[in-house]
Motif scaffolding. Structure first.
Motif, mmCIF file in Angstrom:
data_model
loop_
_atom_site.group_PDB
_atom_site.id
_atom_site.type_symbol
_atom_site.label_atom_id
_atom_site.label_comp_id
_atom_site.label_asym_id
_atom_site.label_seq_id
_atom_site.Cartn_x
_atom_site.Cartn_y
_atom_site.Cartn_z
ATOM 1 N N UNK A 2 0.830 -1.207 0.000
ATOM 2 C CA UNK A 2 0.000 0.000 0.000
ATOM 3 C C UNK A 2 0.859 1.250 0.000
ATOM 4 N N UNK A 3 0.254 2.343 -0.487
ATOM 5 C CA UNK A 3 0.920 3.638 -0.503
ATOM 6 C C UNK A 3 0.355 4.596 0.539
ATOM 7 N N UNK A 14 -1.516 -4.876 5.854
ATOM 8 C CA UNK A 14 -0.336 -4.058 6.150
ATOM 9 C C UNK A 14 -0.771 -2.669 6.591
ATOM 10 N N UNK A 15 -1.767 -2.115 5.905
ATOM 11 C CA UNK A 15 -2.281 -0.793 6.267
ATOM 12 C C UNK A 15 -2.935 -0.829 7.647
ATOM 13 N N UNK A 16 -3.698 -1.875 7.944
ATOM 14 C CA UNK A 16 -4.307 -1.999 9.277
ATOM 15 C C UNK A 16 -3.220 -1.990 10.345
ATOM 16 N N UNK A 17 -2.142 -2.735 10.092
ATOM 17 C CA UNK A 17 -1.024 -2.762 11.036
ATOM 18 C C UNK A 17 -0.386 -1.385 11.179
ATOM 19 N N UNK A 18 -0.287 -0.651 10.080
ATOM 20 C CA UNK A 18 0.272 0.700 10.130
ATOM 21 C C UNK A 18 -0.613 1.629 10.954
ATOM 22 N N UNK A 19 -1.930 1.493 10.798
ATOM 23 C CA UNK A 19 -2.865 2.334 11.550
ATOM 24 C C UNK A 19 -2.776 2.010 13.044
ATOM 25 N N UNK A 20 -2.708 0.733 13.381
ATOM 26 C CA UNK A 20 -2.536 0.349 14.780
ATOM 27 C C UNK A 20 -1.289 0.997 15.361
ATOM 28 N N UNK A 21 -0.196 0.920 14.632
ATOM 29 C CA UNK A 21 1.073 1.471 15.107
ATOM 30 C C UNK A 21 0.992 2.982 15.252
ATOM 31 N N UNK A 22 0.362 3.636 14.297
ATOM 32 C CA UNK A 22 0.234 5.098 14.334
ATOM 33 C C UNK A 22 -0.464 5.555 15.604
ATOM 34 N N UNK A 23 -1.576 4.898 15.934
ATOM 35 C CA UNK A 23 -2.370 5.384 17.054
ATOM 36 C C UNK A 23 -2.010 4.736 18.382
ATOM 37 N N UNK A 24 -1.088 3.799 18.346
ATOM 38 C CA UNK A 24 -0.519 3.308 19.596
ATOM 39 C C UNK A 24 0.455 4.312 20.187
ATOM 40 N N UNK A 25 0.999 5.182 19.334
ATOM 41 C CA UNK A 25 2.040 6.103 19.790
ATOM 42 C C UNK A 25 1.583 7.558 19.824
ATOM 43 N N UNK A 26 0.319 7.817 19.484
ATOM 44 C CA UNK A 26 -0.197 9.175 19.627
ATOM 45 C C UNK A 26 -1.684 9.130 19.928
ATOM 46 N N UNK A 66 -10.102 12.381 16.016
ATOM 47 C CA UNK A 66 -11.308 12.956 16.591
ATOM 48 C C UNK A 66 -12.484 11.989 16.556
ATOM 49 N N UNK A 67 -12.558 11.165 15.512
ATOM 50 C CA UNK A 67 -13.637 10.192 15.421
ATOM 51 C C UNK A 67 -13.304 8.955 16.233
ATOM 52 N N UNK A 68 -14.311 8.320 16.788
ATOM 53 C CA UNK A 68 -14.108 7.079 17.536
ATOM 54 C C UNK A 68 -14.120 5.863 16.621
ATOM 55 N N UNK A 69 -14.659 6.040 15.415
ATOM 56 C CA UNK A 69 -14.712 4.960 14.432
ATOM 57 C C UNK A 69 -13.961 5.430 13.197
ATOM 58 N N UNK A 70 -13.018 4.605 12.732
ATOM 59 C CA UNK A 70 -12.185 4.989 11.596
ATOM 60 C C UNK A 70 -12.360 3.965 10.466
ATOM 61 N N UNK A 71 -13.313 4.214 9.550
ATOM 62 C CA UNK A 71 -13.472 3.333 8.398
ATOM 63 C C UNK A 71 -12.494 3.731 7.300
ATOM 64 N N UNK A 72 -11.776 2.770 6.729
ATOM 65 C CA UNK A 72 -10.734 3.149 5.779
ATOM 66 C C UNK A 72 -10.444 2.035 4.780
ATOM 67 N N UNK A 120 -3.102 8.810 0.923
ATOM 68 C CA UNK A 120 -2.800 9.761 1.986
ATOM 69 C C UNK A 120 -1.966 9.091 3.077
ATOM 70 N N UNK A 121 -0.918 9.718 3.554
ATOM 71 C CA UNK A 121 -0.140 9.122 4.647
ATOM 72 C C UNK A 121 -1.004 8.909 5.887
ATOM 73 N N UNK A 122 -0.802 7.799 6.572
ATOM 74 C CA UNK A 122 -1.549 7.527 7.793
ATOM 75 C C UNK A 122 -1.312 8.636 8.808
#
Length: 221
Positions: free
Chosen positions: A167-168, A188-200, A204-210, A215-217
């Motif tokens: 993914x890009x 791979x993108x799901x794993x990237x999103x998990x990592x992104x929000x584990x560290x910050x 604003x939304x509680x549900x993130x459909x993607x 666009x960069x995560x």
């Protein structure tokens, strides 16, 4: 978040969790990976995570509270995946998930932040009760709705059809079956999103459909 952030991956031998483990370690998190099958220990250790062998269906709310009090972030990525029939799906994807949520919520101000790996439009599905996918859909709906009623700091991830494509970037979509139709989301993108929000902080939304996009995560707010 600090370098000492402790994260628990529930369903640590699943495809998403195995992809996320090295990403989280590279992000300087202390990763504990929870799995059921003892044969999976060595693979998890080789990735650099601390192994934790547990069967989620055997844990009470009190057991979960005792376990989760030691973590800053918890990721629910466990699931029966329809492999063992409807009863196992309800036991894992609904009952165990809800027990973990209640265990976390019982910790009050000491509760970990909670990331739930789900799927797009989980709480508004119209799956036929006779369809084989129905137990999973109902289980995820129940767990996600339950999580939304708590005071936890939570984020529900809503990918569409999962692949292992490279993914890009990401595209955030509406949380509807129509928006996710004929779209795919790389694990791979799901794993990237998990990592992104584990560290910050969570977005604003509680549900993130993607789905897969350009666009960069890191641009998600």
């Amino acid at each position: 978040m600090t370098d000492s952030t402790r994260i628990l991956l529930i369903g640590g031998h699943g495809k998403v969790a195995l992809l996320a483990t090295p990403m989280l370690i590279d992000a300087s998190l202390e990763v504990t990976s929870m799995y059921r099958n003892p044969d999976h220990r060595s693979e998890i250790e080789e990735l650099g995570a601390m192994p934790l062998e547990r069967d989620v269906t055997t844990l009470s709310v009190e057991d979960w509270a005792d376990l989760l009090k030691d973590f800053d972030v918890v990721v629910w990525s466990a699931g029966n995946g329809g492999k063992s029939g409807a009863a196992a799906t309800y036991a894992i994807d609904r009952d165990a998930a809800i027990a973990s949520i209640d265990g976390a919520a019982s910790l009050g101000e000491q509760a970990p932040r909670y990331i739930m790996v789900s799927y797009v439009a989980s709480t508004s599905h119209t799956i036929d009760p006779d369809a084989s996918f129905y137990p999973y859909a109902e289980s995820k709906k129940s767990a996600d709705e339950h999580l939304a009623k708590t005071n936890l700091d939570y984020l529900i991830l809503g990918p569409s059809g999962l692949t292992l494509d490279q993914v890009n970037g990401i595209e955030v979509i509406e949380d509807s079956t129509e928006a996710g139709a004929d779209r795919t989301t790389s694990r791979i993108l799901v794993a990237q999103v998990i990592t992104e929000f584990a560290v910050r902080e969570f977005p604003q939304t509680r549900v993130l459909p993607f789905v897969d996009g350009d666009t960069p995560v890191s641009a998600i707010r």
